[in-house]
Design an enzyme around this catalytic site. Structure first.
Site, PDB file in Angstrom:
ATOM      1  N   ARG A 170       0.821  -1.216   0.000  1.00  0.00           N
ATOM      2  CA  ARG A 170       0.000   0.000   0.000  1.00  0.00           C
ATOM      3  C   ARG A 170       0.854   1.265   0.000  1.00  0.00           C
ATOM      4  NH1 ARG A 170      -2.259  -3.811  -1.144  1.00  0.00           N
ATOM      5  NH2 ARG A 170      -4.206  -4.657  -0.314  1.00  0.00           N
ATOM      6  N   SER A 219     -11.365   0.099   3.110  1.00  0.00           N
ATOM      7  CA  SER A 219     -10.555  -0.091   4.315  1.00  0.00           C
ATOM      8  C   SER A 219      -9.954   1.237   4.763  1.00  0.00           C
ATOM      9  CB  SER A 219      -9.434  -1.102   4.058  1.00  0.00           C
ATOM     10  OG  SER A 219      -9.967  -2.377   3.773  1.00  0.00           O
ATOM     11  N   GLU A 289      -5.064   4.243   5.475  1.00  0.00           N
ATOM     12  CA  GLU A 289      -4.932   4.190   4.017  1.00  0.00           C
ATOM     13  C   GLU A 289      -5.516   5.442   3.391  1.00  0.00           C
ATOM     14  OE1 GLU A 289      -6.372   0.805   1.928  1.00  0.00           O
ATOM     15  OE2 GLU A 289      -5.348  -0.646   3.208  1.00  0.00           O
TER      16      GLU A 289
END
Length: 298
Positions: A170, A219, A289
């Protein structure tokens, strides 16, 4: 429908446009300027006209973006619906940054090309997926990248290979001042029917375990090494926790949903509360995130 109520059209520039219309949380302050390019050549021409010191932000489907109530100063480039070209050459797919990941997955399956099925589980555009190495169903974006095309604030286009970027979980870093506008993905021949069946099964499982259809960013936190953010949040007893109209989902603890009328301040405060409580109870600091940008309301 009045012009002020409709979504921005390709080639259109708007001033003080509410970003709540363009983010998956359905919350967000205004962009001082919002531009949706009518293709790559139009984007290049637009960037060449911008002042040197103009702040620039990029937005696809707004699925990992929270804009504070005070809004964004500068220009937001809206790629979705503007940079949406797709084509296949042999076993390679050329896709622009505004292509929705779900559309990309379906296109590749129809072409009989395997390896892009996981994109069906990413709730954003290819540009956002490239910027954070988004993944789903065991696949990650950069595992399929042959090369990318970037643009800088002067409208200069460059082709770059994966060797020009540092890619992790990520996270992607590369040349400063450049943004992704397209990519070429390496795939292989596959059985379209089998791929469709696999994606259908994966999406069915996702729909049972995630609050699909409710306003969220997907998320909220990255999974820490060797664990899952959702497990830590649930173990801390935080499912259902609310701040204003923002709520930790009862279905999946790593989702924060807008139950109706949540403000960016509600959502940001809940993110901070969850992060602090997980750190207090488990000694693990969760990393968001989601990108939180803009100015707080004065």
């Amino acid at each position: 429908m009045m012009a002020a109520e409709r979504r921005i059209q390709p080639g259109e520039l708007r001033h003080w446009e509410p970003m709540a219309r363009y983010t998956s949380w359905r919350a967000g302050g205004p962009a001082e300027r919002l531009y949706r390019p009518a293709g790559l050549a139009d984007l290049v021409a637009f960037l060449r006209r911008l002042p040197e010191d103009e702040p620039l932000f990029w937005c696809g489907l707004g699925s990992n973006l929270l804009v504070r109530e005070g809004g964004l100063r500068g220009t937001v480039i809206l790629t979705q619906g503007g940079l949406d070209a797709l084509r296949v050459e042999g076993e390679q797919v050329h896709a622009e940054a505004g292509v929705a990941c779900g559309r990309l997955s379906r296109y590749c399956i129809r072409q009989g090309l395997a390896g892009a099925e996981f994109f069906a589980g990413i709730p954003g555009t290819l540009g956002g997926a490239l910027a954070m190495n988004a993944g789903a169903f065991g696949g990650e974006t950069w595992s399929r990248v042959r090369r990318v095309e970037t643009v800088d604030r002067h409208g200069v286009l460059r082709r770059r290979g994966p060797e020009d970027f540092r890619v992790g979980y990520r996270h992607v870093s590369g040349p400063a001042g450049e943004w992704f506008v397209a990519a070429v993905l390496d795939l292989e021949p596959g059985d379209a029917q089998a791929m469709q069946a696999r994606v259908k099964a994966l999406l069915s499982q996702r729909n049972r375990t995630q609050p699909i259809g409710e306003p969220s960013c997907g998320s909220v936190f990255r999974n820490p090494p060797g664990d899952h953010a959702a497990r830590l949040i649930e173990a801390a007893g935080l499912k259902g926790l609310r701040r204003g109209a923002a709520q930790v989902s009862e279905r999946h603890a790593n989702f924060i949903i807008n139950t109706g009328g949540a403000t960016p301040a509600d959502i940001e405060a809940l993110i901070e509360q969850v992060r602090d409580e997980v750190a207090r109870r488990h000694g693990v600091t969760l990393v968001p995130e989601v990108h939180i940008v803009g100015e707080a309301q004065s």
